[in-house]
Design an enzyme around this catalytic site. Structure first.
Site, PDB file in Angstrom:
ATOM      1  N   HIS A  46     -25.297 -42.855   5.494  1.00 30.74           N
ATOM      2  CA  HIS A  46     -24.512 -43.467   4.049  1.00 30.74           C
ATOM      3  C   HIS A  46     -25.361 -45.480   3.135  1.00 30.74           C
ATOM      4  CE1 HIS A  46     -21.700 -46.012   2.033  1.00 30.74           C
ATOM      5  NE2 HIS A  46     -21.814 -44.765   0.931  1.00 30.74           N
ATOM      6  N   GLU A  49     -28.673 -45.680   1.978  1.00 31.46           N
ATOM      7  CA  GLU A  49     -28.251 -45.113   0.458  1.00 31.46           C
ATOM      8  C   GLU A  49     -27.947 -45.734  -0.173  1.00 31.46           C
ATOM      9  OE1 GLU A  49     -24.319 -43.529  -1.886  1.00 31.46           O
ATOM     10  OE2 GLU A  49     -24.347 -42.205  -0.290  1.00 31.46           O
ATOM     11  N   HIS A  50     -26.913 -47.097   0.777  1.00 27.20           N
ATOM     12  CA  HIS A  50     -26.728 -47.914  -0.300  1.00 27.20           C
ATOM     13  C   HIS A  50     -27.760 -49.087  -0.241  1.00 27.20           C
ATOM     14  CE1 HIS A  50     -22.427 -48.843  -0.692  1.00 27.20           C
ATOM     15  NE2 HIS A  50     -22.158 -47.710  -0.125  1.00 27.20           N
ATOM     16  N   GLU A 126     -15.433 -50.638   1.351  1.00 22.39           N
ATOM     17  CA  GLU A 126     -15.508 -49.208   1.320  1.00 22.39           C
ATOM     18  C   GLU A 126     -14.459 -48.544   2.220  1.00 22.39           C
ATOM     19  OE1 GLU A 126     -18.526 -45.266   0.179  1.00 22.39           O
ATOM     20  OE2 GLU A 126     -19.267 -47.334   0.302  1.00 22.39           O
TER      21      GLU A 126
END
Length: 420
Positions: A46, A49-50, A126
Protein backbone atom coordinates in the site's frame (compact mmCIF):
# COMPACT_ATOMS: atom_id res chain seq x y z
CA UNK A 1 -14.21 -10.02 -27.16
CA UNK A 2 -11.05 -10.79 -25.19
CA UNK A 3 -7.56 -11.04 -26.64
CA UNK A 4 -4.49 -11.99 -24.61
CA UNK A 5 -0.85 -11.78 -25.68
CA UNK A 6 2.06 -13.02 -23.58
CA UNK A 7 5.28 -11.19 -24.42
CA UNK A 8 8.64 -12.95 -24.38
CA UNK A 9 9.79 -11.08 -21.27
CA UNK A 10 6.81 -12.40 -19.28
CA UNK A 11 4.58 -9.33 -19.55
CA UNK A 12 0.92 -10.00 -20.38
CA UNK A 13 -1.22 -7.67 -22.49
CA UNK A 14 -4.98 -8.25 -22.55
CA UNK A 15 -7.86 -6.29 -24.02
CA UNK A 16 -11.63 -6.27 -24.30
CA UNK A 17 -12.77 -4.57 -27.48
CA UNK A 18 -15.99 -2.59 -26.91
CA UNK A 19 -16.36 -0.56 -30.14
CA UNK A 20 -19.70 0.91 -29.09
CA UNK A 21 -18.11 2.73 -26.14
CA UNK A 22 -16.58 6.21 -26.19
CA UNK A 23 -13.98 5.60 -23.49
CA UNK A 24 -11.09 3.32 -22.70
CA UNK A 25 -9.99 2.02 -19.30
CA UNK A 26 -6.40 0.99 -18.74
CA UNK A 27 -4.84 -0.75 -15.79
CA UNK A 28 -1.39 -1.96 -14.83
CA UNK A 29 -2.17 -4.95 -12.63
CA UNK A 30 0.39 -6.61 -10.39
CA UNK A 31 -0.13 -9.96 -8.69
CA UNK A 32 1.25 -8.61 -5.45
CA UNK A 33 -0.61 -7.60 -2.31
CA UNK A 34 -0.53 -7.69 1.44
CA UNK A 35 -0.32 -11.51 1.42
CA UNK A 36 3.24 -11.15 0.11
CA UNK A 37 4.38 -9.08 3.09
CA UNK A 38 6.30 -10.20 6.12
CA UNK A 39 5.08 -9.07 9.54
CA UNK A 40 7.67 -6.28 9.74
CA UNK A 41 6.84 -5.07 6.23
CA UNK A 42 3.09 -5.05 6.72
CA UNK A 43 1.73 -2.18 4.65
CA UNK A 44 4.61 -1.99 2.17
CA UNK A 45 2.45 -2.73 -0.92
CA UNK A 46 0.00 0.00 0.00
CA UNK A 47 2.94 2.33 0.74
CA UNK A 48 4.36 1.62 -2.74
CA UNK A 49 0.96 2.32 -4.27
CA UNK A 50 1.03 5.78 -2.69
CA UNK A 51 4.62 6.46 -3.72
CA UNK A 52 3.96 5.91 -7.40
CA UNK A 53 1.83 9.07 -7.33
CA UNK A 54 4.55 11.17 -5.67
CA UNK A 55 6.62 12.11 -8.69
CA UNK A 56 8.74 10.58 -11.44
CA UNK A 57 11.84 11.61 -13.34
CA UNK A 58 9.54 13.35 -15.82
CA UNK A 59 6.60 14.55 -13.74
CA UNK A 60 5.94 16.27 -10.45
CA UNK A 61 3.08 14.80 -8.38
CA UNK A 62 0.70 17.49 -9.56
CA UNK A 63 1.67 16.87 -13.18
CA UNK A 64 0.77 13.18 -12.82
CA UNK A 65 -2.82 13.98 -11.92
CA UNK A 66 -3.04 16.92 -14.34
CA UNK A 67 -1.89 14.71 -17.22
CA UNK A 68 -5.02 12.59 -16.84
CA UNK A 69 -7.55 14.94 -15.29
CA UNK A 70 -6.54 17.66 -17.75
CA UNK A 71 -7.87 15.51 -20.61
CA UNK A 72 -11.12 14.79 -18.77
CA UNK A 73 -9.93 11.48 -17.38
CA UNK A 74 -9.76 9.66 -14.06
CA UNK A 75 -6.70 8.21 -12.30
CA UNK A 76 -6.53 6.01 -9.22
CA UNK A 77 -5.10 2.83 -7.68
CA UNK A 78 -5.90 0.18 -5.09
CA UNK A 79 -4.15 -2.52 -3.11
CA UNK A 80 -5.82 -5.75 -2.00
CA UNK A 81 -4.65 -8.94 -0.34
CA UNK A 82 -3.34 -10.48 -3.57
CA UNK A 83 -3.29 -7.72 -6.21
CA UNK A 84 -2.39 -4.09 -6.81
CA UNK A 85 -3.77 -2.04 -9.69
CA UNK A 86 -2.92 1.39 -11.10
CA UNK A 87 -5.70 2.45 -13.45
CA UNK A 88 -7.03 5.32 -15.53
CA UNK A 89 -9.94 6.07 -17.83
CA UNK A 90 -10.51 8.69 -20.51
CA UNK A 91 -11.93 9.19 -23.99
CA UNK A 92 -10.64 6.48 -26.30
CA UNK A 93 -8.45 8.80 -28.38
CA UNK A 94 -6.48 9.65 -25.21
CA UNK A 95 -5.21 6.11 -24.71
CA UNK A 96 -1.60 7.10 -25.54
CA UNK A 97 -1.60 9.66 -22.72
CA UNK A 98 -3.04 7.15 -20.24
CA UNK A 99 -0.39 4.58 -21.08
CA UNK A 100 2.35 7.19 -20.91
CA UNK A 101 1.31 8.36 -17.45
CA UNK A 102 0.79 4.90 -15.93
CA UNK A 103 4.02 3.57 -17.40
CA UNK A 104 5.90 6.64 -16.19
CA UNK A 105 4.58 6.09 -12.67
CA UNK A 106 5.44 2.40 -12.73
CA UNK A 107 8.88 2.67 -14.31
CA UNK A 108 10.23 6.06 -13.24
CA UNK A 109 8.95 6.86 -9.74
CA UNK A 110 11.67 8.54 -7.68
CA UNK A 111 10.82 7.36 -4.16
CA UNK A 112 12.39 10.58 -2.92
CA UNK A 113 13.28 10.46 0.82
CA UNK A 114 11.35 13.65 1.59
CA UNK A 115 8.26 12.30 -0.20
CA UNK A 116 8.52 9.01 1.66
CA UNK A 117 8.58 10.83 4.97
CA UNK A 118 5.54 12.95 4.08
CA UNK A 119 3.58 10.03 2.67
CA UNK A 120 4.27 7.93 5.76
CA UNK A 121 2.42 10.58 7.77
CA UNK A 122 -0.39 10.65 5.19
CA UNK A 123 -0.87 6.88 5.47
CA UNK A 124 -0.87 7.11 9.26
CA UNK A 125 -3.75 9.55 8.92
CA UNK A 126 -5.48 7.05 6.65
CA UNK A 127 -4.99 4.34 9.29
CA UNK A 128 -6.43 6.66 11.95
CA UNK A 129 -9.37 7.51 9.71
CA UNK A 130 -10.28 3.82 9.31
CA UNK A 131 -9.88 3.26 13.05
CA UNK A 132 -12.48 5.99 13.60
CA UNK A 133 -14.94 4.23 11.26
CA UNK A 134 -16.34 1.30 13.28
CA UNK A 135 -17.96 -0.31 10.24
CA UNK A 136 -14.51 -0.49 8.63
CA UNK A 137 -12.45 -1.23 11.71
CA UNK A 138 -14.65 -4.17 12.73
CA UNK A 139 -13.68 -5.88 9.47
CA UNK A 140 -9.99 -5.55 10.37
CA UNK A 141 -10.69 -7.01 13.81
CA UNK A 142 -12.56 -9.87 12.17
CA UNK A 143 -9.68 -10.61 9.78
CA UNK A 144 -7.23 -10.72 12.68
CA UNK A 145 -9.59 -13.10 14.49
CA UNK A 146 -10.21 -15.31 11.47
CA UNK A 147 -6.58 -15.49 10.26
CA UNK A 148 -4.43 -15.03 13.38
CA UNK A 149 -0.70 -14.67 12.73
CA UNK A 150 -1.21 -14.79 8.96
CA UNK A 151 -0.89 -11.96 6.39
CA UNK A 152 -4.61 -12.28 5.62
CA UNK A 153 -5.24 -11.25 9.21
CA UNK A 154 -3.22 -8.04 8.98
CA UNK A 155 -4.35 -4.64 7.76
CA UNK A 156 -3.56 -3.80 4.14
CA UNK A 157 -2.54 -0.29 5.23
CA UNK A 158 -0.14 -1.55 7.92
CA UNK A 159 0.23 -0.12 11.41
CA UNK A 160 2.06 2.89 12.80
CA UNK A 161 4.79 0.55 14.02
CA UNK A 162 5.37 -1.15 10.68
CA UNK A 163 5.06 2.11 8.75
CA UNK A 164 7.81 3.65 10.88
CA UNK A 165 10.02 0.68 10.06
CA UNK A 166 9.55 0.87 6.29
CA UNK A 167 12.37 2.97 4.89
CA UNK A 168 13.40 3.86 1.32
CA UNK A 169 15.60 0.79 0.97
CA UNK A 170 12.74 -1.47 2.05
CA UNK A 171 10.40 0.09 -0.51
CA UNK A 172 12.88 -0.15 -3.38
CA UNK A 173 13.98 -3.70 -2.55
CA UNK A 174 10.39 -4.92 -2.32
CA UNK A 175 9.39 -3.11 -5.51
CA UNK A 176 12.33 -4.43 -7.51
CA UNK A 177 11.78 -7.99 -6.26
CA UNK A 178 8.02 -8.29 -6.67
CA UNK A 179 6.84 -5.83 -9.32
CA UNK A 180 8.28 -7.81 -12.21
CA UNK A 181 7.01 -8.99 -15.59
CA UNK A 182 5.77 -12.35 -14.33
CA UNK A 183 3.45 -10.46 -11.99
CA UNK A 184 2.23 -7.78 -14.41
CA UNK A 185 -0.86 -7.68 -16.61
CA UNK A 186 -1.57 -4.61 -18.71
CA UNK A 187 -5.33 -4.67 -19.20
CA UNK A 188 -7.42 -2.36 -21.37
CA UNK A 189 -11.11 -2.26 -22.24
CA UNK A 190 -13.21 0.03 -24.38
CA UNK A 191 -13.07 1.50 -27.84
CA UNK A 192 -9.73 0.05 -28.93
CA UNK A 193 -7.98 -2.43 -31.20
CA UNK A 194 -5.81 -5.07 -29.58
CA UNK A 195 -3.05 -4.82 -32.19
CA UNK A 196 -2.66 -1.10 -31.57
CA UNK A 197 -2.59 -1.54 -27.80
CA UNK A 198 -0.06 -4.35 -28.16
CA UNK A 199 2.17 -2.26 -30.40
CA UNK A 200 2.15 0.61 -27.91
CA UNK A 201 2.98 -1.68 -24.98
CA UNK A 202 5.74 -3.47 -26.90
CA UNK A 203 7.60 -0.17 -27.21
CA UNK A 204 7.92 0.13 -23.42
CA UNK A 205 7.97 -3.57 -22.50
CA UNK A 206 11.81 -3.87 -22.42
CA UNK A 207 11.89 -1.36 -19.56
CA UNK A 208 9.95 -3.64 -17.20
CA UNK A 209 12.16 -5.73 -14.94
CA UNK A 210 11.97 -9.44 -15.74
CA UNK A 211 11.21 -12.01 -13.08
CA UNK A 212 8.77 -14.73 -12.03
CA UNK A 213 5.61 -14.05 -10.10
CA UNK A 214 6.28 -14.37 -6.35
CA UNK A 215 4.49 -16.83 -4.10
CA UNK A 216 2.92 -16.12 -0.73
CA UNK A 217 2.45 -18.06 2.47
CA UNK A 218 -0.38 -20.60 2.25
CA UNK A 219 -3.54 -19.97 4.24
CA UNK A 220 -3.78 -22.60 6.93
CA UNK A 221 -6.08 -22.77 9.93
CA UNK A 222 -6.03 -24.80 13.10
CA UNK A 223 -9.38 -23.47 14.28
CA UNK A 224 -11.35 -26.04 16.25
CA UNK A 225 -14.05 -23.85 17.80
CA UNK A 226 -15.74 -20.51 17.19
CA UNK A 227 -13.84 -17.34 18.13
CA UNK A 228 -15.26 -14.07 19.44
CA UNK A 229 -13.46 -10.75 19.90
CA UNK A 230 -15.07 -7.69 21.44
CA UNK A 231 -13.58 -4.19 21.34
CA UNK A 232 -15.38 -2.03 23.89
CA UNK A 233 -15.76 1.54 22.70
CA UNK A 234 -18.20 4.32 23.52
CA UNK A 235 -20.42 4.57 20.47
CA UNK A 236 -24.03 4.98 19.41
CA UNK A 237 -24.10 1.65 17.60
CA UNK A 238 -22.65 -1.83 17.87
CA UNK A 239 -20.94 -3.02 14.71
CA UNK A 240 -20.82 -6.77 14.24
CA UNK A 241 -19.00 -8.85 11.63
CA UNK A 242 -19.47 -12.60 11.55
CA UNK A 243 -16.86 -14.27 9.38
CA UNK A 244 -17.26 -17.84 8.18
CA UNK A 245 -14.23 -19.47 6.56
CA UNK A 246 -15.23 -20.89 3.18
CA UNK A 247 -13.55 -22.10 -0.04
CA UNK A 248 -11.00 -20.67 -2.45
CA UNK A 249 -11.69 -19.16 -5.85
CA UNK A 250 -10.52 -22.42 -7.47
CA UNK A 251 -13.00 -24.59 -5.58
CA UNK A 252 -16.01 -25.75 -7.64
CA UNK A 253 -18.21 -25.03 -4.62
CA UNK A 254 -17.68 -21.31 -5.17
CA UNK A 255 -20.71 -21.07 -7.48
CA UNK A 256 -23.04 -22.53 -4.87
CA UNK A 257 -21.46 -20.26 -2.24
CA UNK A 258 -22.11 -17.24 -4.45
CA UNK A 259 -25.80 -18.09 -4.74
CA UNK A 260 -26.04 -18.98 -1.06
CA UNK A 261 -24.76 -15.50 -0.27
CA UNK A 262 -27.40 -13.93 -2.54
CA UNK A 263 -30.11 -15.89 -0.75
CA UNK A 264 -28.74 -15.13 2.70
CA UNK A 265 -27.83 -11.45 2.72
CA UNK A 266 -26.67 -9.78 -0.48
CA UNK A 267 -29.65 -7.57 -1.27
CA UNK A 268 -32.94 -6.22 0.02
CA UNK A 269 -34.76 -9.41 -0.99
CA UNK A 270 -32.40 -11.59 1.04
CA UNK A 271 -33.45 -13.51 4.12
CA UNK A 272 -31.38 -11.55 6.63
CA UNK A 273 -32.47 -8.15 5.32
CA UNK A 274 -36.13 -9.13 5.32
CA UNK A 275 -36.10 -10.77 8.75
CA UNK A 276 -33.81 -8.43 10.68
CA UNK A 277 -34.53 -5.06 9.10
CA UNK A 278 -37.92 -5.26 7.41
CA UNK A 279 -39.81 -7.57 9.78
CA UNK A 280 -38.26 -6.58 13.13
CA UNK A 281 -36.52 -3.25 12.55
CA UNK A 282 -33.42 -4.36 14.48
CA UNK A 283 -30.83 -2.85 12.15
CA UNK A 284 -30.58 -0.25 9.42
CA UNK A 285 -27.83 -2.09 7.57
CA UNK A 286 -27.28 -5.83 7.38
CA UNK A 287 -25.65 -7.66 4.48
CA UNK A 288 -23.35 -10.55 3.62
CA UNK A 289 -20.32 -10.61 1.33
CA UNK A 290 -18.12 -13.47 0.06
CA UNK A 291 -14.38 -13.08 -0.55
CA UNK A 292 -12.35 -15.64 -2.48
CA UNK A 293 -8.57 -15.92 -2.37
CA UNK A 294 -6.08 -18.29 -4.01
CA UNK A 295 -6.34 -20.97 -1.32
CA UNK A 296 -8.98 -19.68 1.11
CA UNK A 297 -12.16 -17.69 1.32
CA UNK A 298 -14.85 -16.39 3.62
CA UNK A 299 -18.41 -15.19 3.86
CA UNK A 300 -18.94 -12.19 6.14
CA UNK A 301 -22.24 -11.04 7.64
CA UNK A 302 -22.09 -7.39 8.77
CA UNK A 303 -24.59 -5.25 10.65
CA UNK A 304 -24.86 -2.02 12.63
CA UNK A 305 -27.42 -1.91 15.43
CA UNK A 306 -28.25 -0.78 18.94
CA UNK A 307 -26.36 -2.70 21.61
CA UNK A 308 -29.62 -3.84 23.21
CA UNK A 309 -30.57 -5.57 19.97
CA UNK A 310 -27.36 -7.59 19.59
CA UNK A 311 -28.49 -10.78 21.40
CA UNK A 312 -31.76 -11.00 19.49
CA UNK A 313 -30.07 -10.27 16.16
CA UNK A 314 -27.40 -12.90 16.70
CA UNK A 315 -30.09 -15.45 17.52
CA UNK A 316 -31.91 -14.61 14.30
CA UNK A 317 -28.71 -14.83 12.26
CA UNK A 318 -27.96 -18.20 13.85
CA UNK A 319 -31.47 -19.37 13.05
CA UNK A 320 -31.06 -18.47 9.38
CA UNK A 321 -27.68 -20.17 9.17
CA UNK A 322 -29.21 -23.34 10.59
CA UNK A 323 -32.12 -23.06 8.19
CA UNK A 324 -29.65 -23.05 5.31
CA UNK A 325 -28.10 -26.28 6.59
CA UNK A 326 -31.39 -28.05 7.30
CA UNK A 327 -33.45 -27.38 4.19
CA UNK A 328 -32.91 -26.61 0.53
CA UNK A 329 -34.05 -23.27 -0.91
CA UNK A 330 -37.21 -23.34 -2.95
CA UNK A 331 -36.96 -23.40 -6.72
CA UNK A 332 -38.30 -19.84 -6.97
CA UNK A 333 -35.88 -18.48 -4.39
CA UNK A 334 -32.91 -20.11 -6.10
CA UNK A 335 -34.06 -18.86 -9.50
CA UNK A 336 -34.35 -15.30 -8.20
CA UNK A 337 -30.90 -15.49 -6.59
CA UNK A 338 -29.37 -16.83 -9.80
CA UNK A 339 -31.10 -14.19 -11.94
CA UNK A 340 -29.92 -11.50 -9.53
CA UNK A 341 -26.24 -12.55 -9.65
CA UNK A 342 -26.32 -12.94 -13.44
CA UNK A 343 -28.08 -9.61 -13.84
CA UNK A 344 -25.58 -7.83 -11.62
CA UNK A 345 -22.74 -9.39 -13.59
CA UNK A 346 -24.21 -8.25 -16.90
CA UNK A 347 -24.86 -4.73 -15.64
CA UNK A 348 -21.35 -4.49 -14.25
CA UNK A 349 -19.68 -5.60 -17.47
CA UNK A 350 -21.34 -2.81 -19.44
CA UNK A 351 -18.64 -0.55 -17.95
CA UNK A 352 -15.16 -0.27 -19.45
CA UNK A 353 -13.74 0.00 -15.93
CA UNK A 354 -15.36 -3.24 -14.84
CA UNK A 355 -14.35 -5.03 -18.02
CA UNK A 356 -10.76 -3.95 -17.37
CA UNK A 357 -11.09 -5.19 -13.78
CA UNK A 358 -12.53 -8.50 -14.99
CA UNK A 359 -9.49 -9.01 -17.24
CA UNK A 360 -6.97 -8.25 -14.51
CA UNK A 361 -8.68 -10.29 -11.82
CA UNK A 362 -9.23 -13.28 -14.10
CA UNK A 363 -5.71 -13.42 -15.49
CA UNK A 364 -4.03 -12.98 -12.13
CA UNK A 365 -6.52 -15.20 -10.35
CA UNK A 366 -6.89 -18.04 -12.85
CA UNK A 367 -4.17 -17.55 -15.44
CA UNK A 368 -6.84 -17.10 -18.11
CA UNK A 369 -9.95 -15.05 -18.79
CA UNK A 370 -13.06 -17.03 -17.95
CA UNK A 371 -15.80 -15.63 -20.20
CA UNK A 372 -18.78 -14.20 -18.38
CA UNK A 373 -21.04 -16.61 -20.28
CA UNK A 374 -19.17 -19.57 -18.78
CA UNK A 375 -19.47 -18.06 -15.32
CA UNK A 376 -23.21 -17.67 -15.83
CA UNK A 377 -23.57 -21.23 -17.11
CA UNK A 378 -21.93 -22.55 -13.96
CA UNK A 379 -24.31 -20.53 -11.79
CA UNK A 380 -27.32 -21.91 -13.64
CA UNK A 381 -26.14 -25.48 -12.97
CA UNK A 382 -26.22 -25.05 -9.18
CA UNK A 383 -28.96 -27.14 -7.57
CA UNK A 384 -30.86 -26.57 -4.31
CA UNK A 385 -29.10 -29.57 -2.75
CA UNK A 386 -25.71 -28.06 -3.57
CA UNK A 387 -26.73 -24.87 -1.77
CA UNK A 388 -27.61 -26.86 1.33
CA UNK A 389 -24.42 -28.91 1.01
CA UNK A 390 -22.08 -25.91 1.07
CA UNK A 391 -24.04 -24.45 4.00
CA UNK A 392 -23.51 -27.68 5.92
CA UNK A 393 -19.82 -27.73 5.09
CA UNK A 394 -19.12 -24.10 6.02
CA UNK A 395 -21.69 -23.09 8.64
CA UNK A 396 -19.95 -24.92 11.49
CA UNK A 397 -18.54 -23.75 14.85
CA UNK A 398 -14.94 -24.45 13.80
CA UNK A 399 -15.32 -22.00 10.91
CA UNK A 400 -17.12 -19.13 12.67
CA UNK A 401 -15.51 -15.93 13.93
CA UNK A 402 -17.35 -12.96 15.42
CA UNK A 403 -15.97 -9.44 15.88
CA UNK A 404 -17.80 -6.62 17.62
CA UNK A 405 -17.15 -2.93 18.31
CA UNK A 406 -19.63 -1.95 20.98
CA UNK A 407 -20.26 -0.13 24.26
CA UNK A 408 -20.94 -3.62 25.64
CA UNK A 409 -18.48 -4.76 28.28
CA UNK A 410 -18.81 -8.50 27.62
CA UNK A 411 -19.62 -10.88 24.77
CA UNK A 412 -20.39 -13.78 27.11
CA UNK A 413 -23.09 -16.04 25.76
CA UNK A 414 -22.93 -14.76 22.17
CA UNK A 415 -21.46 -18.02 20.93
CA UNK A 416 -24.50 -19.95 22.14
CA UNK A 417 -26.84 -17.45 20.47
CA UNK A 418 -25.21 -18.16 17.12
CA UNK A 419 -24.96 -21.91 17.39
CA UNK A 420 -27.83 -23.03 19.60
Amino acid sequence: MYTVTHLKNGLTVATAEMPHMASVSLGIWVGVGSRCESRDLNGVCHFIEHMLFKGTKRRLPREISESVEGIGGYLNAFTSEENTCFHARAAADHFPELLDVLADMFLNSKFAPADISKERDVIKEEVAMYRDQPQHYVQEILNATMWPGHPLGRSITGSNRTLDGIQRKSLLTFFESYYVTGSVVIAAAGKLEHRKILKAVERIAPRFKCGPRPVFAPAVSNQTASRIRLVTRKSEQTQIALGIRACSRHDPRRYALRLLNAILGENMSSRLFQIIREDRGLAYSIYSTPSLFHDAGDLVISAGLDADNVPRTLKLIGRELRRCTESTPGAGELRRACDYVIGQTDLSLESTDNQMNWIGEQLLGYGKIVPADEYKRQLKRVTPSQIRSVAREFFRPDRMNLALISPLKSAAGFEKMLLS
